[in-house]
Design a protein around this motif. Structure first.
Motif, short mmCIF file in Angstrom:
data_model
loop_
_atom_site.label_atom_id
_atom_site.label_comp_id
_atom_site.label_asym_id
_atom_site.label_seq_id
_atom_site.Cartn_x
_atom_site.Cartn_y
_atom_site.Cartn_z
N GLU A 78 -29.11 -8.42 -31.24
CA GLU A 78 -29.16 -9.51 -30.26
C GLU A 78 -27.90 -10.37 -30.34
O GLU A 78 -27.38 -10.83 -29.31
CB GLU A 78 -30.41 -10.35 -30.47
N ALA A 79 -27.38 -10.59 -31.54
CA ALA A 79 -26.15 -11.37 -31.69
C ALA A 79 -24.96 -10.64 -31.07
O ALA A 79 -24.15 -11.25 -30.35
CB ALA A 79 -25.88 -11.65 -33.17
N SER A 80 -24.86 -9.32 -31.31
CA SER A 80 -23.75 -8.58 -30.73
C SER A 80 -23.89 -8.51 -29.21
O SER A 80 -22.88 -8.50 -28.49
CB SER A 80 -23.67 -7.17 -31.32
N GLN A 81 -25.11 -8.49 -28.70
CA GLN A 81 -25.31 -8.51 -27.26
C GLN A 81 -24.84 -9.84 -26.67
O GLN A 81 -24.22 -9.86 -25.61
CB GLN A 81 -26.78 -8.29 -26.92
N GLY A 82 -25.11 -10.92 -27.38
CA GLY A 82 -24.64 -12.22 -26.91
C GLY A 82 -23.12 -12.28 -26.86
O GLY A 82 -22.53 -12.81 -25.91
N VAL A 83 -22.46 -11.74 -27.90
CA VAL A 83 -20.99 -11.72 -27.93
C VAL A 83 -20.46 -10.87 -26.77
O VAL A 83 -19.51 -11.25 -26.08
CB VAL A 83 -20.49 -11.19 -29.29
N LEU A 84 -21.06 -9.70 -26.55
CA LEU A 84 -20.63 -8.83 -25.48
C LEU A 84 -20.81 -9.50 -24.12
O LEU A 84 -19.93 -9.42 -23.26
CB LEU A 84 -21.41 -7.51 -25.52
N ASN A 85 -21.94 -10.17 -23.92
CA ASN A 85 -22.16 -10.88 -22.65
C ASN A 85 -21.11 -11.96 -22.42
O ASN A 85 -20.64 -12.15 -21.30
CB ASN A 85 -23.56 -11.48 -22.61
N THR A 86 -20.72 -12.64 -23.49
CA THR A 86 -19.67 -13.67 -23.37
C THR A 86 -18.34 -13.03 -22.99
O THR A 86 -17.61 -13.55 -22.13
CB THR A 86 -19.53 -14.43 -24.70
#
Length: 147
Positions: A78-86
């Motif tokens: 979930e953290a890496s998904q947040g970074v990717l979305n940013t």
């Protein structure tokens, strides 16, 4: 009032006992002795009476991650998904003028003057077909030892 309470509590148990009694009759009905298939039916039932056996069930899985490991992996994902979305949100998706882009590509292709080699004579066509057939052959089988 207590009688109603007793009825409410006992009626489901009575229905459950009735269903259990009926299911015992339904799942072990006696074969009709006058039937020509009675002996065959009895033999098939006798063969399958002990099925399923515990050894027929699949083994329990091993090396299953515990809840904390799964939770850690999900949190990291979930953290890496947040970074990717940013990062995706920061990309400027403006392509510019599409017609100008197509014109530029067409000019580059026209400048290369790539000629596709073609076979002119029937002999050249047959030679090309033979080479393609040779390339399309399956490789020889791999020798594998018998188990």
């Amino acid at each position: 009032m207590n009688v109603n309470l007793v009825k409410i509590v006992l009626q489901p148990f009575a229905a459950l006992a009735l269903c259990a009694g009926l299911s015992a009759c339904a799942f072990d009905p006696p074969a009709d002795p006058a039937s020509p298939l009675a002996s065959r039916i009895d033999s098939l039932v006798a063969e399958k009476r002990d099925y399923p056996r515990w050894q027929d069930f699949p083994a329990a899985p091993v090396n299953v991650p515990d809840a904390a490991t799964v939770r850690t992996a999900v949190t990291g994902l979930e953290a890496s998904q947040g970074v990717l979305n940013t990062e995706v949100a920061a990309i400027d998706w403006e392509l510019g003028d599409a017609e100008q882009f197509v014109t530029t590509i067409r000019q580059r292709l026209a400048a290369d003057n790539v000629e596709i080699p073609t076979a002119d004579t029937p002999a050249q066509i047959e030679a090309l077909a033979a080479s393609l057939r040779a390339r399309a052959k399956a490789p020889p089988p791999v020798d594998r030892p018998l188990r």
